[in-house]
Design an enzyme around this catalytic site. Structure first.
Site, short mmCIF file in Angstrom:
data_model
loop_
_atom_site.label_atom_id
_atom_site.label_comp_id
_atom_site.label_asym_id
_atom_site.label_seq_id
_atom_site.Cartn_x
_atom_site.Cartn_y
_atom_site.Cartn_z
N GLU A 1 0.84 -1.20 0.00
CA GLU A 1 0.00 0.00 0.00
C GLU A 1 0.88 1.25 0.00
O GLU A 1 1.96 1.27 0.61
CB GLU A 1 -0.89 -0.01 1.25
CG GLU A 1 -1.72 1.27 1.40
CD GLU A 1 -2.88 1.16 2.37
OE1 GLU A 1 -2.92 0.19 3.14
OE2 GLU A 1 -3.75 2.06 2.35
N ASN B 1 -6.89 1.55 2.41
CA ASN B 1 -7.62 2.81 2.52
C ASN B 1 -7.11 3.83 1.50
O ASN B 1 -7.86 4.67 1.02
CB ASN B 1 -7.48 3.38 3.93
CG ASN B 1 -8.14 2.49 4.97
OD1 ASN B 1 -8.86 1.55 4.64
ND2 ASN B 1 -7.90 2.77 6.25
N ASN C 1 -12.17 -0.96 -1.44
CA ASN C 1 -11.55 -1.47 -0.21
C ASN C 1 -12.42 -1.13 0.99
O ASN C 1 -12.83 0.03 1.15
CB ASN C 1 -10.17 -0.82 -0.03
CG ASN C 1 -9.51 -1.23 1.28
OD1 ASN C 1 -9.14 -2.40 1.42
ND2 ASN C 1 -9.39 -0.32 2.22
N GLU C 2 -12.69 -2.10 1.82
CA GLU C 2 -13.35 -1.91 3.14
C GLU C 2 -14.47 -0.88 3.07
O GLU C 2 -14.55 0.01 3.94
CB GLU C 2 -12.31 -1.51 4.19
CG GLU C 2 -11.31 -2.61 4.48
CD GLU C 2 -10.47 -2.39 5.74
OE1 GLU C 2 -10.42 -1.27 6.26
OE2 GLU C 2 -9.85 -3.37 6.20
N TYR D 1 -7.43 -8.56 11.29
CA TYR D 1 -6.24 -8.20 12.05
C TYR D 1 -6.47 -8.66 13.47
O TYR D 1 -7.53 -8.39 14.04
CB TYR D 1 -6.01 -6.68 12.02
CG TYR D 1 -5.63 -6.18 10.65
CD1 TYR D 1 -4.34 -6.38 10.15
CD2 TYR D 1 -6.55 -5.53 9.83
CE1 TYR D 1 -3.98 -5.93 8.88
CE2 TYR D 1 -6.21 -5.07 8.56
CZ TYR D 1 -4.92 -5.28 8.09
OH TYR D 1 -4.56 -4.85 6.84
N GLU E 1 -6.63 -9.04 3.21
CA GLU E 1 -5.79 -8.40 4.24
C GLU E 1 -5.85 -9.27 5.48
O GLU E 1 -6.95 -9.55 5.99
CB GLU E 1 -6.31 -6.99 4.60
CG GLU E 1 -5.96 -5.94 3.58
CD GLU E 1 -6.35 -4.53 4.01
OE1 GLU E 1 -6.24 -4.21 5.20
OE2 GLU E 1 -6.76 -3.76 3.12
O1 AHR Z 1 -3.26 -2.42 6.14
C1 AHR Z 1 -3.55 -1.19 6.76
C2 AHR Z 1 -4.99 -0.76 6.56
O2 AHR Z 1 -5.84 -1.63 7.27
C3 AHR Z 1 -5.52 -0.82 5.16
O3 AHR Z 1 -5.22 0.33 4.42
C4 AHR Z 1 -7.00 -0.90 5.37
O4 AHR Z 1 -7.66 -1.55 4.31
C5 AHR Z 1 -7.13 -1.64 6.68
O5 AHR Z 1 -8.03 -1.04 7.53
#
Ligand code: AHR
Length: 505
Positions: A27, A72, A172-173, A244, A292
């Site tokens: 990114e 993001n 994305n998201e 995450y 991710e």
């Molecule tokens: O990987 C860091 C960020 O985590 C990414 O930009 C986003 O997609 C996620 O929230």
């Protein structure tokens, strides 16, 4: 600890492990691109300005699909800023991380990097502040033969042949309130469907990933995914999952049990895909793209303060984090029938296995499970019967002390084992129902002095994989003893298929 017995039969296969499960994510965030993969001022820079020390280390991870340019960042990125003569590209205020983006690295630089590294480019289009048509134009730029506006723009930069970018993410998201251009599910679904149609009209061979729920805690989990899949329909080849994880409360046994929650997330998302397929009576189903995933909870520095390449989310990884990364990979292998793509977030400096400091490079603990799996990633995932001691994680539920997965590659069996106990060694016996064992060809183990031990520039090799010699192959079984808090990867050579029946008759 009592012995864990693992039994398998080489005919009991889950599915081929898609190489794209060993993908990465680059990114435009912090020092991932600038000072990470790309740094023309570094002593390690090659003719393209890429850091050879970083790329050499990454090549040990044999990564496949490389997602770019965010994250993001993608939701505010206009791809045309990053093409054409570099000196004419605009310097812009970047909207996701409040940094300055020079656009010195853009589509052509990324594609060149992918070719160098044998990565499959995976582009994320801007469905936040961008339009479906802008997304479609990027497909023309990358994939159409010269002769029309955007393809000619590519050709003018020297790339006369199309790049053939096969994988594209539809934003994305988009369910996250922090996302630029965040909208409710039905509105995203319409935007994604419009973009998908135009993008596939530009190149019908591309595959598309629709945005799924980005965090299982969100109230729209599953509902968002159903709405999106129903609306985007057969244009969506995959739906994305993000995860995450971390150990903010210092509960290591429960943290290591998170694999159970990852298994659940994959199975729940698979259930939505099957539900939508059944309701639509469609021949096509969407598969899963975990685009991710990683450990991320210690460093939350996300404000770029108007700088170029600020230090953002440079997470330091320890032994327990490395075991959790191994846990993700166990889970991915166990779900090889439905999970087709996964991207470690990210690859250098930003929540990454590698950290640069000037011209120095540090290999973090999570690098090792990634490398140990990557060396053994080819083949078909096998079902395992695991019979051994278990414990109850405070939040993640009951799990085996020994987490396991296996890949069969011809006459080679790759076995991956994690011992989650903090205090006890775990004896393991592997029995193969239909084949005799010829030998253990190679084995490595990752362990360390304590759960929080981490590599640093002062002590760079505290946590690393070492040869694992304590593997015995006798009486048709494989035996080993895993130290507390360890991850092992074994490659076993099987005797020819008729050897066992010969021995038995
Ligand atoms: O990987 C860091 C960020 O985590 C990414 O930009 C986003 O997609 C996620 O929230």
């Amino acid at each position: 600890m009592q012995r864990t017995r693992i039994t398998l039969h080489t005919d009991f296969r889950i599915g081929r492990v898609d190489p794209r499960v060993f993908g990465g994510f680059l990114e435009h965030m912090g020092r991932a691109v600038y000072e990470g993969v790309y740094d023309p001022n570094s002593a390690h820079a090659d003719a393209d300005g890429c850091r050879t020390d970083v790329l050499d280390a990454l090549s040990r991870l044999r990564m496949t699909a490389m997602r770019y340019p965010g994250g993001n960042f993608a939701s505010g990125y206009h791809w045309q800023d990053g093409v054409g003569p570099p000196e004419r590209r605009p310097r812009v205020r970047e909207l996701a991380w409040q940094s300055i983006e020079t656009n010195r690295f853009g589509t052509e630089e990324f594609i060149r990097l992918c070719r160098k590294m044998d990565w499959t480019p995976m582009m994320t289009v801007n469905l936040g502040t961008g339009s479906p048509e802008e997304a479609r134009d990027w497909v023309e730029y990358c994939n159409c033969p010269a002769g029309t506006r955007y393809a000619d723009l590519r050709a003018a930069s020297g790339a006369t042949e199309p790049h053939g970018v096969a994988l594209w993410c539809l934003g994305n998201e988009m369910d996250g309130k922090w996302q630029l251009g965040h909208v409710p599910a039905d509105q995203y679904a319409i935007r994604a469907q419009q973009a998908a149609k135009m993008m596939k009209d530009a190149d019908s061979s591309i595959e598309l990933v629709a945005c799924g729920t980005c965090a299982v805690q969100l109230p729209t989990y599953m509902e968002w995914d159903r709405t999106v899949l129903e609306h985007v329909g057969d244009l969506a080849d995959y739906i994305s999952l993000h995860r995450y994880v971390g150990n903010p409360g210092g509960d290591t046994p429960d943290y290591l049990a998170v694999t159970a929650a990852i298994d659940r997330q994959i199975e729940e998302m698979d259930a939505v895909c099957r539900y939508v397929q059944a309701r639509k009576r469609s021949k096509k189903r969407a598969y899963l793209c975990f685009d991710e995933w990683n450990v991320w909870y210690k460093n939350r520095d996300m404000d770029g303060e108007g700088k170029v390449a600020p230090h953002l989310i440079e997470e330091v990884y320890n032994l327990e984090d490395a075991l959790v990364v191994a846990g993700f990979l166990h889970s991915f292998v166990r779900h090889a029938d439905v999970l087709k793509i996964a991207n470690l977030a990210q690859i250098v400096n930003v929540i990454a296995p590698l950290i640069t400091r000037g011209d120095e490079l540090l290999v973090q603990s999570i690098f090792y499970p990634l490398a140990m799996f990557a060396q053994r990633r080819d083949g078909e995932a096998l079902r395992l019967a695991v019979d051994g001691p278990r414990y109850e994680g405070s939040g993640n539920g009951e799990v085996d002390y020994v987490d396991a997965s296996a890949i069969l590659d011809g006459d080679r069996l790759h076995l991956f084992l994690t011992n989650r106990s903090l205090t006890e060694s775990a004896p393991v016996a592997l029995g193969i129902a239909d084949r005799a064992v010829a030998a253990c060809e190679a084995a490595e183990i990752l362990t360390g002095p304590e759960p929080k031990a981490a590599n640093s520039f002062a002590e760079p090799e505290l946590i690393r994989a070492r040869a694992f010699s304590a593997v015995a192959t006798e009486d048709g079984a494989v035996r080993c003893e895993l130290p507390p808090l360890s991850f092992a990867a074994l490659t076993i050579r099987l005797a020819p298929a008729d050897a066992l029946s010969g021995a038995r008759s």
